[in-house]
Design a protein around this motif. Structure first.
Motif, short mmCIF file in Angstrom:
data_model
loop_
_atom_site.label_atom_id
_atom_site.label_comp_id
_atom_site.label_asym_id
_atom_site.label_seq_id
_atom_site.Cartn_x
_atom_site.Cartn_y
_atom_site.Cartn_z
N SER A 87 47.72 42.72 42.81
CA SER A 87 48.55 43.79 42.25
C SER A 87 49.24 44.57 43.37
N GLY A 88 48.54 44.76 44.49
CA GLY A 88 49.16 45.43 45.63
C GLY A 88 50.30 44.62 46.21
N ILE A 89 50.12 43.29 46.25
CA ILE A 89 51.18 42.42 46.76
C ILE A 89 52.44 42.54 45.91
N PHE A 90 52.28 42.46 44.59
CA PHE A 90 53.44 42.52 43.71
C PHE A 90 54.13 43.88 43.76
N LEU A 91 53.35 44.94 43.90
CA LEU A 91 53.94 46.27 44.01
C LEU A 91 54.78 46.38 45.29
N LEU A 92 54.21 45.93 46.40
CA LEU A 92 54.93 45.99 47.67
C LEU A 92 56.18 45.11 47.63
N GLU A 93 56.05 43.91 47.10
CA GLU A 93 57.18 42.99 47.07
C GLU A 93 58.31 43.53 46.18
N THR A 94 57.94 44.04 45.01
CA THR A 94 58.98 44.47 44.07
C THR A 94 59.66 45.75 44.53
N TYR A 95 58.88 46.72 45.00
CA TYR A 95 59.51 47.91 45.58
C TYR A 95 60.33 47.53 46.80
N GLY A 96 59.82 46.56 47.58
CA GLY A 96 60.54 46.15 48.78
C GLY A 96 61.88 45.54 48.47
N VAL A 97 61.93 44.63 47.49
CA VAL A 97 63.19 43.95 47.19
C VAL A 97 64.21 44.91 46.58
N MET A 162 58.36 44.84 52.66
CA MET A 162 58.20 43.39 52.62
C MET A 162 57.28 42.92 53.75
N LEU A 163 57.34 43.60 54.89
CA LEU A 163 56.43 43.27 55.99
C LEU A 163 54.98 43.56 55.59
N LEU A 164 54.77 44.69 54.92
CA LEU A 164 53.43 45.01 54.41
C LEU A 164 52.99 44.01 53.35
N ALA A 165 53.94 43.55 52.53
CA ALA A 165 53.61 42.55 51.51
C ALA A 165 53.17 41.25 52.16
N ALA A 166 53.81 40.86 53.26
CA ALA A 166 53.40 39.65 53.97
C ALA A 166 51.98 39.81 54.51
#
Length: 301
Positions: A87-97, A162-166
């Protein structure tokens, strides 16, 4: 890496028939950044995530109801922990994009392929090969140039997210390999529990936002619903089914290699369909990221 042996002249054809669906997964994953950016705003991120995974979750539950009942209590807890990370990954990715270009998002997230072996080496205290360290350096330089396409300025909020998502993806991969309780669990129920936990997290977070799930859904037109169904049906359900099917017919390394082309398709979708421009520095950075991650994958075996 070659696929499993098949007799005579049929081998290349069968290998191609297996490779093509996996390559299509990489294509749709690459296009997912542009699709998510197209239907999401900073206000609607959480609501869109609830809708995206809420649509596909019942299908997974119905398909895997027997295997879900076979999970032990420890496996449920382990899968739930992985779901929190997911869930953290998707939050970071979606806010990032939302806050960067689809091209940047797809290329920066590919650093997971570099971060994961580095993290594994740190945990196991085994020094990675020099060639891998050199590849990591090339990738990092590429990201620096990629985020400076308009001149040397501070990276955008989206680039940092996106870096945090990676990094979060790296944590997820390490957790999947080290949480003992989930080692014997089948892929379908494990994925279903993770997505269920993620949807529960998104639903809980949505109660404190201005953009409610139902309000966001009601405001969607045909374009937004088309993008949402693309993310749910192709980027989630189709991708998961193809991976399960392909890994039984070829090697995991071959599947991983094909999926590793995702950032290339992300850049292609952003530039060709999203009208994004990298500039000279950005273009050089994108090439270095792709070259560095490919070199790093090869060096890490």
């Amino acid at each position: 890496m070659s696929s499993i042996a098949v007799p005579g002249a049929l081998a290349p054809r069968r290998a191609w028939l297996t490779d093509l669906p996996v390559l299509l997964v990489a294509v749709v994953w690459g296009a997912s950044y542009l699709a998510a950016k197209d239907i999401t705003t900073a206000r609607t991120v959480i609501a869109v995530l609830v809708l995206r995974f809420g649509v596909v979750l019942p299908v997974l539950v119905i398909a895997g109801r027997r295997s879900l009942r076979a999970l032990s209590a420890a496996q449920w807890r382990g899968a739930a922990l992985l779901g929190l990370i997911l869930s953290g990954i998707f939050l970071l990715e979606t806010y990032g994009v939302v806050h960067t270009s689809a091209t940047n998002a797809g290329l920066i997230i590919s650093l997971t392929m570099i971060f994961t072996p580095l993290a594994e080496a740190a945990v196991s205290r085994v020094r990675p090969p020099r060639s891998f360290l050199a590849a990591a350096g090339v990738s990092v330089l590429g990201v620096v140039l990629l985020t400076q396409g308009g001149g040397f300025t501070r990276p955008s909020l989206g680039d940092l997210l996106m870096l945090l998502a990676a990094l979060a993806r790296t944590v997820h991969v390490l957790a999947m390999s080290r949480v003992e309780s989930v080692q014997g669990a089948a892929a379908l129920p494990l994925t279903t529990v993770q997505l269920g936990v993620a949807v529960a997290v998104f639903a809980a977070l949505s109660t404190g936002t201005d953009a409610t799930v139902w309000g966001t859904a009601a405001g969607f037109g045909a374009r937004e619903w088309g993008g949402l169904l693309f993310l749910a049906a192709f980027c989630t359900l189709f991708a998961f089914c193809v991976q399960m099917w392909a890994v039984r017919r070829t090697s995991p390394s071959r599947v991983s290699l094909l999926l590793g082309t995702e950032p290339l398709w992300a850049a292609a979708a952003g530039i060709a369909l999203g009208g994004e421009r990298l500039g000279v520095l950005g273009l050089m950075g994108g090439v270095l990221v792709l070259a560095g991650t490919a070199w790093g994958r090869r060096a890490a075996g």
